[in-house]
Design a protein around this motif. Structure first.
Motif: not given
Length: 101
Positions: A21-39
């Motif tokens: 199971k992924k931790s809540i932090w891993e799930l939260w950081l995964k949201q920033f993998d998208d280039g548009l989100v980073q921009i």
């Protein structure tokens, strides 16, 4: 059969381990993998830094000339106070709206 029992003892049962199971932090950081989100995050940080620098400049200017309220509000001091009160009542209305919770 005898051979199956021997393999079961030697190798173990034929089953897959459950996925980790992924931790809540891993799930939260995964949201920033998208280039548009980073921009968007980068632009938001730049905008916040610009806003802070504008307010800081106004605070420093107030120390020199007492004109920070005019710098921030773009007009009379009462205009800035009215704008702040309007924004505060708007956000209070949103915060107290049960349909938005």
């Amino acid at each position: 059969s005898n051979e199956a029992k021997c393999r079961l003892e030697r190798i173990g049962p034929n089953s897959l381990r459950p996925p980790r199971k992924k931790s809540i932090w891993e799930l939260w950081l995964k949201q920033f993998d998208d280039g548009l989100v980073q921009i968007l995050v980068g632009v938001a940080l730049a905008s916040a830094a610009f806003s802070v620098s504008e307010v800081w400049d106004a605070v420093l200017e107030e120390g020199r000339s007492g004109a920070a309220a005019n710098t921030i509000s773009g007009g009379d001091v009462s205009d800035g106070i009215d704008m702040f009160q309007t924004m505060r009542s708007f956000f209070d209305t949103i915060a107290n709206n049960p349909s938005l919770k």
